[in-house]
Write a protein that holds these residues in place. Sequence first.
Motif, PDB file in Angstrom:
ATOM      1  N   GLU B 519       0.849  -1.210   0.000  1.00  0.00           N
ATOM      2  CA  GLU B 519       0.000   0.000   0.000  1.00  0.00           C
ATOM      3  C   GLU B 519       0.880   1.255   0.000  1.00  0.00           C
ATOM      4  OE1 GLU B 519      -3.131   0.239  -0.759  1.00  0.00           O
ATOM      5  OE2 GLU B 519      -2.955  -1.956  -0.928  1.00  0.00           O
ATOM      6  N   THR B 520       1.920   1.255   0.806  1.00  0.00           N
ATOM      7  CA  THR B 520       2.838   2.398   0.833  1.00  0.00           C
ATOM      8  C   THR B 520       3.408   2.638  -0.558  1.00  0.00           C
ATOM      9  OG1 THR B 520       3.450   1.870   3.109  1.00  0.00           O
ATOM     10  CG2 THR B 520       4.922   3.363   1.913  1.00  0.00           C
ATOM     11  N   TYR B 521       3.855   1.539  -1.190  1.00  0.00           N
ATOM     12  CA  TYR B 521       4.422   1.654  -2.540  1.00  0.00           C
ATOM     13  C   TYR B 521       3.400   2.253  -3.497  1.00  0.00           C
ATOM     14  CZ  TYR B 521       5.103  -0.137  -7.317  1.00  0.00           C
ATOM     15  OH  TYR B 521       5.160  -0.262  -8.678  1.00  0.00           O
ATOM     16  N   LEU B 522       2.194   1.700  -3.519  1.00  0.00           N
ATOM     17  CA  LEU B 522       1.189   2.172  -4.484  1.00  0.00           C
ATOM     18  C   LEU B 522       0.845   3.644  -4.238  1.00  0.00           C
ATOM     19  CD1 LEU B 522      -1.085  -1.013  -4.679  1.00  0.00           C
ATOM     20  CD2 LEU B 522       0.622  -0.234  -6.353  1.00  0.00           C
ATOM     21  N   GLY B 523       0.932   4.062  -2.965  1.00  0.00           N
ATOM     22  CA  GLY B 523       0.674   5.470  -2.628  1.00  0.00           C
ATOM     23  C   GLY B 523       1.811   6.394  -3.061  1.00  0.00           C
ATOM     24  N   GLU B 524       3.055   5.908  -2.961  1.00  0.00           N
ATOM     25  CA  GLU B 524       4.237   6.734  -3.262  1.00  0.00           C
ATOM     26  C   GLU B 524       4.612   6.724  -4.738  1.00  0.00           C
ATOM     27  OE1 GLU B 524       6.227   8.573  -1.241  1.00  0.00           O
ATOM     28  OE2 GLU B 524       4.997   8.194   0.535  1.00  0.00           O
ATOM     29  N   LYS B 525       4.228   5.661  -5.404  1.00  0.00           N
ATOM     30  CA  LYS B 525       4.650   5.406  -6.783  1.00  0.00           C
ATOM     31  C   LYS B 525       4.348   6.581  -7.713  1.00  0.00           C
ATOM     32  CE  LYS B 525       3.124   2.320 -10.464  1.00  0.00           C
ATOM     33  NZ  LYS B 525       2.512   1.053 -10.825  1.00  0.00           N
ATOM     34  N   GLN B 526       5.321   6.921  -8.555  1.00  0.00           N
ATOM     35  CA  GLN B 526       5.113   7.974  -9.556  1.00  0.00           C
ATOM     36  C   GLN B 526       5.192   7.355 -10.943  1.00  0.00           C
ATOM     37  OE1 GLN B 526       7.909  11.137  -8.932  1.00  0.00           O
ATOM     38  NE2 GLN B 526       6.964  11.768  -6.989  1.00  0.00           N
ATOM     39  N   GLY B 527       4.175   7.611 -11.748  1.00  0.00           N
ATOM     40  CA  GLY B 527       4.165   7.078 -13.117  1.00  0.00           C
ATOM     41  C   GLY B 527       4.282   5.567 -13.131  1.00  0.00           C
ATOM     42  N   GLY B 528       5.176   5.071 -13.975  1.00  0.00           N
ATOM     43  CA  GLY B 528       5.294   3.622 -14.135  1.00  0.00           C
ATOM     44  C   GLY B 528       6.365   2.998 -13.266  1.00  0.00           C
ATOM     45  N   GLU B 529       6.749   3.674 -12.191  1.00  0.00           N
ATOM     46  CA  GLU B 529       7.837   3.178 -11.343  1.00  0.00           C
ATOM     47  C   GLU B 529       7.577   1.778 -10.794  1.00  0.00           C
ATOM     48  OE1 GLU B 529       9.914   6.936  -9.015  1.00  0.00           O
ATOM     49  OE2 GLU B 529       8.231   5.901  -8.099  1.00  0.00           O
ATOM     50  N   SER B 530       8.617   0.933 -10.807  1.00  0.00           N
ATOM     51  CA  SER B 530       8.520  -0.356 -10.125  1.00  0.00           C
ATOM     52  C   SER B 530       8.733  -0.114  -8.626  1.00  0.00           C
ATOM     53  CB  SER B 530       9.590  -1.310 -10.642  1.00  0.00           C
ATOM     54  OG  SER B 530      10.864  -0.880 -10.212  1.00  0.00           O
ATOM     55  N   PHE B 531       8.457  -1.145  -7.839  1.00  0.00           N
ATOM     56  CA  PHE B 531       8.656  -1.046  -6.396  1.00  0.00           C
ATOM     57  C   PHE B 531      10.077  -0.567  -6.069  1.00  0.00           C
ATOM     58  CE2 PHE B 531       9.947  -2.814  -2.325  1.00  0.00           C
ATOM     59  CZ  PHE B 531       8.870  -2.516  -1.500  1.00  0.00           C
ATOM     60  N   MET B 532      11.066  -1.222  -6.716  1.00  0.00           N
ATOM     61  CA  MET B 532      12.457  -0.874  -6.411  1.00  0.00           C
ATOM     62  C   MET B 532      12.779   0.557  -6.823  1.00  0.00           C
ATOM     63  SD  MET B 532      14.220  -2.797  -4.606  1.00  0.00           S
ATOM     64  CE  MET B 532      15.773  -1.955  -4.888  1.00  0.00           C
ATOM     65  N   GLU B 533      12.255   0.989  -7.952  1.00  0.00           N
ATOM     66  CA  GLU B 533      12.509   2.364  -8.400  1.00  0.00           C
ATOM     67  C   GLU B 533      11.935   3.371  -7.409  1.00  0.00           C
ATOM     68  OE1 GLU B 533      12.777   1.421 -13.204  1.00  0.00           O
ATOM     69  OE2 GLU B 533      10.845   1.888 -12.292  1.00  0.00           O
ATOM     70  N   THR B 534      10.771   3.043  -6.882  1.00  0.00           N
ATOM     71  CA  THR B 534      10.175   3.931  -5.876  1.00  0.00           C
ATOM     72  C   THR B 534      11.037   3.970  -4.612  1.00  0.00           C
ATOM     73  OG1 THR B 534       7.962   3.526  -6.719  1.00  0.00           O
ATOM     74  CG2 THR B 534       8.111   4.358  -4.470  1.00  0.00           C
ATOM     75  N   VAL B 535      11.454   2.782  -4.148  1.00  0.00           N
ATOM     76  CA  VAL B 535      12.263   2.737  -2.916  1.00  0.00           C
ATOM     77  C   VAL B 535      13.571   3.508  -3.118  1.00  0.00           C
ATOM     78  CG1 VAL B 535      13.484   1.257  -1.286  1.00  0.00           C
ATOM     79  CG2 VAL B 535      11.294   0.520  -2.214  1.00  0.00           C
ATOM     80  N   ARG B 536      14.177   3.342  -4.303  1.00  0.00           N
ATOM     81  CA  ARG B 536      15.435   4.034  -4.566  1.00  0.00           C
ATOM     82  C   ARG B 536      15.235   5.551  -4.517  1.00  0.00           C
ATOM     83  NH1 ARG B 536      16.766   1.154  -9.613  1.00  0.00           N
ATOM     84  NH2 ARG B 536      16.935  -0.910  -8.699  1.00  0.00           N
TER      85      ARG B 536
END
Lengths: 171, 562
Positions: B519-536
């Motif tokens: 849920e955190t990932y889906l909330g933070e995600k920008q555009g087509g970012e993968s989970f790892m791209e978001t965390v990075r």
Amino acid sequence: MTLITEQGAVEDRFTRADTLEAALAADGPVLIPLWLVAEYAKVRPQAEFGLSVTGSTAIEDVAPHLAKVSLVAVEFAAFADGRGFSLAQKILREGYQGVLRASGPLIADEFADALACGFTEVELPETLANRQPVQQWLAAKDTMSDHYQSGYGRGPSILQKRHAARKGASA
Amino acid sequence: MYRYDEFDERFVRERVAQFRGQVERRLDGSLSEDEFKPLRLKNGLYLQLHAYMLRIAVPYGTMNSRQLRQLAHIAETYDKGYGHFTTRQNLQFNWPKLKDVPEILDLLADVEMHCIQTSGNCIRNVTSDQFAGVAKDEVEDPRPTAELLRQWSSLHPEFVWLPRKFKIAVTGAEHDRAAIKVHDIGLKLKRDDAGEIGYEVSVGGGLGRTPMIGKIIKDFLPKSELLAYLEAVMRVYNSEGRRDNKYKARVKILVHETGEDEFRAMVEEEYAKLDGPTINAPQEEVERIAAYFASPAYETLPETSATLAKAQANDPALARFVEQNGFAHKQPGYIALTIALKEIGAVPGDMSAAQMRAFADIAERYSFDEFRVTHSQNLVLPHVKQDDVPAVFAALKEAGLASANAGLITDIIACPGLDYCALATAKSIPIAQAIAKTFADEERQKKIGLLPIKISGCINACGHHHVGAIGILGLEKGGRENYQITVGGDASEHAALGERLGPGIDAADVPAAIEAIVETYLGEKQGGESFMETVRRTGPEPFKAGFTAFIESRTLETEAVG
């Protein structure tokens, strides 16, 4: 102690000594630790002797003595402690051509490796020699006909044999 | 694929006879239990929680159908009808009897396989990229290097009694699928400015209780100097590695305690002293090995297949499978397919004898008789004609091997854990199963996208949790199994260790905690970012905050109930 070479059990010409008194009292050549060499050589400058070093000894500490000794015994703390194998390779690289002994609780299964790394004999504690008699050692050293690694043992490696076979075929 | 010549054949046969003799000498008392233990380990035989386990080497993860059929036969005759693919591209049998092991080794030798050095304090089975020879971003196929290292490391006289185990991985591609930075030695094939091929050499990576990323100690090693240089590294490690404490005995600790520069200087000093030409492989021998890995006889085909496009349009399940499990092939008209051994609810990496036979048939018919094992406990059909994909998919479905979840949140790596392992402190497989069930819905998985989860059942980290995008480590705490969660781990060329989100949690809370992280990932995600791209991009903070909120909500729930 039992001493085994590629040919089988042999007598040990050397007497171990770890004090100067014991070394001077011994008949025949002595096998002494590194720290005793300077003292002993001062008293008996012409005597033949062997040098005993642990597997963890730096080659820089061993090298200066190699020209003067006819035996180097590398002491293995345990059969699974492979430092002695690397030390043997470093000793040979210094040009040493005398007897190279692996001493300690080695097992017969390591005989081929010890020989391939340049050891010429193995000295075993009696309890081990009783469990794994000489015949087991001689059999164990011949279980593998070939080795892949160039630069070890006396015969050519598998890689070198293939190479030679192809050269022969094309000649 | 490499094929044994007379030397390889005799070597493996003699090794079997040698092991048979060692078993006999253990039984007649010549060898003590302490002496026999490392000898059996060096031949892949472990004593597990309930039985012996035999680990079979799959050199750099490459196999053919004949080998897999033999494994199916062994599984049925000597085990419980299945095998388990590991994170080191090997295969384990969990229930063989000691007396049967020499016979199993004979059967393996019949198909050019062995168990040499799949355990013990020696150089282990060499691993590589599962898409070797397939990937478009490859400088050179890493398999010839891996095969050369397999031979060179087999019963190396000087390096069979190392301070600790030693793992080497090789990649030839820009994108690192072999996790070379978390290996004792990682080799990356590259070109120098003059266009010559050589290796970038990393040393001292590893996971376990002290995870570390490998340090580059040689930026460019000419290809012909490989064996001599590795011998220098190994000699320094064999001489200087710690032997007083097995938890500090890996080369990563030596590199860390000595310092990267000093360690590099030690290797260079040793390398300068040794006589390279007597050690390195003859050029012709390197070429002889490489010739075995020449591309198979591909047909000349258009880039994409109209047949496959049409079939995908008519079958959404096929379309999903190709999209998720397909990997672009360098040869026009071909594709590599990942077979995820991750059916929802199954044990990650397990394969039944029937599945092995079915898969062997598929590989033989549709992939030039070859397949690969991946370090994610999956399989790969490396050379499938795109036109054949619908038929392959149908055959895989029939065998229960068509999970379209490669790389998704349900494609979980898990060590055997408390279900099998004597070292484990917590269960691992049931956690993977519970998470997979929670996220079973295919649409939901697709929405979440690439998210490799890795689970270890103890601090030794066989499940590679440190490099999981989400990592889960099971420990025992006050008599209860307790799970620590990390995010941001990465085993690729962006190698990174995961960061812990907070205190450990109970097994039952793990699936909901993973949901909170997602849920955190889906909330933070920008555009087509993968989970790892978001965390990075965001760092671990938002995930820590989300996790803390999850823990608080759990505590409130428990209190309300209590």
